[in-house]
Each structure stands twice: as C-alpha cells, then as structure tokens.
Write a protein that holds these residues in place. Structure first.
Motif, PDB file in Angstrom:
ATOM      1  N   ASP A  31     -82.325  10.575  18.070  1.00  0.00           N
ATOM      2  CA  ASP A  31     -82.107  11.426  17.568  1.00  0.00           C
ATOM      3  C   ASP A  31     -83.488  12.932  17.422  1.00  0.00           C
ATOM      4  OD1 ASP A  31     -79.910  10.121  16.023  1.00  0.00           O
ATOM      5  OD2 ASP A  31     -81.653   9.836  13.875  1.00  0.00           O
ATOM      6  N   ASP A  32     -84.297  12.082  17.900  1.00  0.00           N
ATOM      7  CA  ASP A  32     -84.980  13.258  18.357  1.00  0.00           C
ATOM      8  C   ASP A  32     -85.037  14.070  19.912  1.00  0.00           C
ATOM      9  OD1 ASP A  32     -86.964  12.924  16.217  1.00  0.00           O
ATOM     10  OD2 ASP A  32     -88.159  11.984  17.704  1.00  0.00           O
ATOM     11  N   THR A  67     -81.191  14.171  21.324  1.00  0.00           N
ATOM     12  CA  THR A  67     -80.638  14.755  20.677  1.00  0.00           C
ATOM     13  C   THR A  67     -81.074  16.168  20.389  1.00  0.00           C
ATOM     14  OG1 THR A  67     -78.807  12.801  20.379  1.00  0.00           O
ATOM     15  CG2 THR A  67     -78.387  15.212  19.714  1.00  0.00           C
ATOM     16  N   GLU A  68     -81.381  16.389  19.555  1.00  0.00           N
ATOM     17  CA  GLU A  68     -82.511  17.425  18.986  1.00  0.00           C
ATOM     18  C   GLU A  68     -83.388  18.214  20.175  1.00  0.00           C
ATOM     19  OE1 GLU A  68     -82.980  20.410  16.132  1.00  0.00           O
ATOM     20  OE2 GLU A  68     -81.431  18.452  16.132  1.00  0.00           O
ATOM     21  N   ALA A  69     -84.113  17.563  20.781  1.00  0.00           N
ATOM     22  CA  ALA A  69     -84.464  18.335  21.817  1.00  0.00           C
ATOM     23  C   ALA A  69     -83.430  19.111  23.207  1.00  0.00           C
ATOM     24  CB  ALA A  69     -85.727  17.344  22.671  1.00  0.00           C
ATOM     25  N   ALA A 107     -80.591  19.397  22.111  1.00  0.00           N
ATOM     26  CA  ALA A 107     -78.967  20.833  21.273  1.00  0.00           C
ATOM     27  C   ALA A 107     -80.088  22.062  21.221  1.00  0.00           C
ATOM     28  CB  ALA A 107     -79.143  20.312  20.448  1.00  0.00           C
ATOM     29  N   THR A 108     -81.719  21.678  21.117  1.00  0.00           N
ATOM     30  CA  THR A 108     -82.400  23.520  21.164  1.00  0.00           C
ATOM     31  C   THR A 108     -82.687  23.932  22.416  1.00  0.00           C
ATOM     32  OG1 THR A 108     -83.885  21.920  19.473  1.00  0.00           O
ATOM     33  CG2 THR A 108     -84.654  23.459  20.262  1.00  0.00           C
ATOM     34  N   TYR A 143     -78.920  25.519  22.638  1.00  0.00           N
ATOM     35  CA  TYR A 143     -78.970  26.442  22.110  1.00  0.00           C
ATOM     36  C   TYR A 143     -79.638  27.900  22.554  1.00  0.00           C
ATOM     37  CZ  TYR A 143     -79.369  29.277  17.991  1.00  0.00           C
ATOM     38  OH  TYR A 143     -78.822  30.268  17.072  1.00  0.00           O
ATOM     39  N   ASP A 183     -72.886  14.042  18.069  1.00  0.00           N
ATOM     40  CA  ASP A 183     -74.150  13.634  17.551  1.00  0.00           C
ATOM     41  C   ASP A 183     -75.522  15.480  17.897  1.00  0.00           C
ATOM     42  OD1 ASP A 183     -73.929  11.762  15.868  1.00  0.00           O
ATOM     43  OD2 ASP A 183     -75.529  10.570  17.745  1.00  0.00           O
ATOM     44  N   THR A 184     -74.631  15.614  19.680  1.00  0.00           N
ATOM     45  CA  THR A 184     -74.960  16.311  19.772  1.00  0.00           C
ATOM     46  C   THR A 184     -75.125  18.120  19.500  1.00  0.00           C
ATOM     47  OG1 THR A 184     -75.874  15.551  22.120  1.00  0.00           O
ATOM     48  CG2 THR A 184     -75.703  17.472  22.226  1.00  0.00           C
ATOM     49  N   ALA A 196     -75.299  18.739  15.725  1.00  0.00           N
ATOM     50  CA  ALA A 196     -76.946  19.441  16.454  1.00  0.00           C
ATOM     51  C   ALA A 196     -77.042  20.363  16.509  1.00  0.00           C
ATOM     52  CB  ALA A 196     -77.998  18.632  16.947  1.00  0.00           C
ATOM     53  N   LYS A 245     -77.414  24.908  14.047  1.00  0.00           N
ATOM     54  CA  LYS A 245     -78.323  25.848  14.509  1.00  0.00           C
ATOM     55  C   LYS A 245     -77.808  26.873  15.299  1.00  0.00           C
ATOM     56  CE  LYS A 245     -80.986  22.681  17.406  1.00  0.00           C
ATOM     57  NZ  LYS A 245     -82.105  23.127  16.110  1.00  0.00           N
TER      58      LYS A 245
END
Length: 384
Positions: free
Chosen positions: A167-168, A170-172, A174-175, A178, A212-213, A216, A220
């Motif tokens: 999950d981390d 995916t968040e990275a 996505a960030t 974005y 998930d992406t 995420a 944002k």
C-alpha cells in the motif's frame, strides 16, 4: 567459435554491466549449443553478486533511455554487485533479433550464465508494475522452480518485489503522479487517463492495484478527475468485450473508461467538448501500448470511425466522443512512420521516467539486501 559484441538494445543501452549481444559465427550453418551469454558474463564479472533487472521489454527506441537510467541508478545504489538487464517477453526479444540483428537475453539465459560464471549470490529485481502473470511466471517459474530448485540449488537468490507491492508503494506512485499533474487536475475541465497493461486472469487479483492507484490519486484531487484503465483486462478496457466472443458488449460496465468518463461529465454537468483529457501510460516504459493503443502512432488524425466500441486508439476514441486531448506529452506526429517508435523527441512519460518511482524498485531490493533470511536456495527442495 562464436564471438560476442557487447550491446544493449542496439547502441542506445550500452553500459558496462547491462547488456545484449550481437553474435557472429565463423560458420553461419553451425549452431552452438553453448549458452550465448556465458562468455560475456565471465569476461565482465568483477563482483561476487549479480543483480538481474527483469523488464517485460520493448522494441521502441525512445523507451530505452529509461532502462539506461534504471541500470545506472542500481549500479550506484549497489556498488558491490554487477548489474544486468533482461526481458521477460519472448516477443520483445524476438523482434529485437529480427529488426536489429542483435540478441537480448531472457531471464533464464542470464541466470544460467551467472551460475556458470561462479556468482554465489544472485538478486533478481522485477521491473514489472503489478504482481500479475508475467511477474509470477518469472519469479515462481523461471527463477525458483527452474533455476533454484532444478538446475542450481546451491546458488543463493534474492527475489525482489514488483513496483506496486505494498500500500505504501501505491501511495508513493500516486503522490508522484499527482504532483506531476496537479496543476491540470485543479481544474474540473481536465481529466487524467492512465493506461495500464492489465492482467487477463482475474484470479491473480493483480488488477486491484490499478483500482487502488486510482482511488489514491482521486483522494488527492478535488474533482476525482483521474481514471485508470487497461488494454488487457476486460472490465477496465476503454469499452468492455464479451469474454466468449471477443466482441464489444452492447452495454458498457461501470469500470470501463467510457463509463467513467461519461459519469464524470454527468456528475460535473459538463459536455465532452468542455473537457481536456491528459493521457499517460501506467507502465514501466512508453513502448508499443503507449504509442499505438494509447496515442495511435500510425492511425493518423481521422477520428470519424473511432467509435468507443472500436479497436482504435484511446486518443481517437476520445476525439470521436468530443473530448479534447492535450498534446503536451505525446510523440511528434511527423515521425509516425518511424520503425519501432521515433528516434528522438518523444514526450510520453511512463512510470520509469520518474526518479521517485525508480527509487521504489531500488528500495525493494535494499530492504532485504542485508537480510540473510531473504537469500534462499533450492537445497531444501532436493530429495534426500
């Protein structure tokens, strides 16, 4: 005796330890049974550990700079290892050999050459995005079953994760994406579409990584104006297909790109003509899918026959629906006839173009590099 000339995807990917070969024989009618990578590996081996980067691959010239960057960064991050690059796609390997008179080796060819060269430790780092069929075939089939258990059970191997492993991750990702598109995404008249490859077998659950992406990234944004689709997973295609006949369904499902876009317009009281779409591949490199399925390198500008149900590229389908397509990150239209992509000037940005995303792959390997339990061999699987 075969002689080997060092090259990687022609001259574009030449590095000290990431290689392909042009092989020449004194007698073209005589085929050597020797592993074609062995002589090269033995000639350049300087460390006790080999790192093999595994990519699906591409034959597109403008995509190769990403491999250069990835290899260079792995060499800098792991100075005590020799770094090599392989393709997991036999199709890409075959096209390279056919069009460039060169050979680029599969994972098993490299691994066997490493063992024969005397590497006691081999780290295999995936450059795949999701844990789908291709990734699992490499890690569980080629690496574990064939190499570790069947052929070289005494060699210690570290198998490292794909991009979206946690999950981390995916968040990275996505960030990073974005931050790159946030100025455009601040306007509800703009939409970002990301094209992933997709896994055809839903049993792997790998396609959930795309969902998930998307979630995420939407978290944002103010307008939820980011959508992820695929070119190989039925529910997340631009327009869904009947799994039995392969023909377009009469009614699109909610997960497909067409439905997401039309629902977005309805929710925001917008007409397609009022929306600009930004396109990007959600893939390691910008290769065949990015140029043809996404942008339509050879399809021209006529969108009159590019209905949402057709097999046209996403760009023309969008234009057929009335959407405007931003041309900032694309390929030069005057090079549409270039063989295997354009020679220069491509602005399509794939995941591997972002240093922050490349670092995720590096960190996956670093996480377990000094963990003795992560290095495994096949001796425990041998019969007594």
């Amino acid at each position: 005796m075969n002689k080997f000339k060092y090259c990687l995807m022609a001259a574009a990917l030449m590095t000290a330890t990431s290689v392909g070969f042009t092989s020449c024989s004194d007698d073209d009618d005589v085929e050597s049974t020797q592993n074609p990578a062995e002589e090269y590996v033995k000639s350049v081996k300087s460390k006790d550990t080999a790192i093999l980067l595994c990519s699906f691959g591409s034959t597109y010239n403008e995509a190769t700079h990403i491999y250069d960057d990835i290899v260079d960064e792995f060499k800098a991050a792991f100075p005590d290892a020799d770094v090599y690059l392989s393709f997991s796609s036999n199709t890409c390997i075959g096209r390279l050999e056919a069009t460039r008179d060169s050979a680029f080796y599969h994972v098993d060819t490299w691994l066997n050459a490493f063992a024969e060269a005397g590497y006691p430790k081999i780290a295999v780092q995936s450059l795949h995005v999701i844990p789908g069929e291709e990734y699992l075939a490499v890690m569980n089939g080629t690496v574990k079953k064939d190499f570790m258990i069947r052929d070289y059970p005494s060699v210690n191997v570290l198998r490292s994760a794909n991009l979206l492993s946690t999950d981390d991750d995916t968040e990275a990702v996505a960030t990073t994406l974005y931050n790159h598109y946030k100025t455009s995404l601040a306007d509800k008249h703009n939409v970002l579409l990301l094209m992933g490859h997709g896994n055809p077998d839903d049993n792997y659950n790998a396609n959930q990584k795309y969902v998930d992406t998307e979630e995420a990234m939407q978290a944002k944004t103010e307008f939820d104006n980011v959508f992820v689709g695929t070119v190989d997973y039925g529910k997340m295609l631009f327009w869904p297909l009947n799994e039995e006949t392969g023909q377009p369904l009469d009614t699109p499902n909610p997960e497909c790109i067409y439905s997401k876009l039309m629902n977005y317009c309805k929710t925001n009281n917008l007409k397609p003509e009022e929306v600009t779409v930004f396109l990007a591949p959600f893939m390691s490199i910008a290769g065949d899918h990015a140029h043809n399925d996404l942008w339509g390198l050879e399809e021209g500008e006529d969108s009159s026959n590019a209905a949402p149900q057709s097999d046209s590229c996403w760009r023309l389908k969008l234009q057929n629906m009335g959407f405007k397509v931003d041309q900032t990150e694309t390929h030069p239209s005057d090079q549409a006839d270039a063989d295997h992509g354009i020679e220069n000037g491509c602005n399509i940005k794939a995941l591997g173009d972002f240093p922050e995303i490349r670092k995720i792959w590096i960190n996956h390997l670093k996480e377990n590099w000094n963990n003795p339990d992560a290095w495994q061999n096949g001796e425990d699987y041998q019969p007594e």
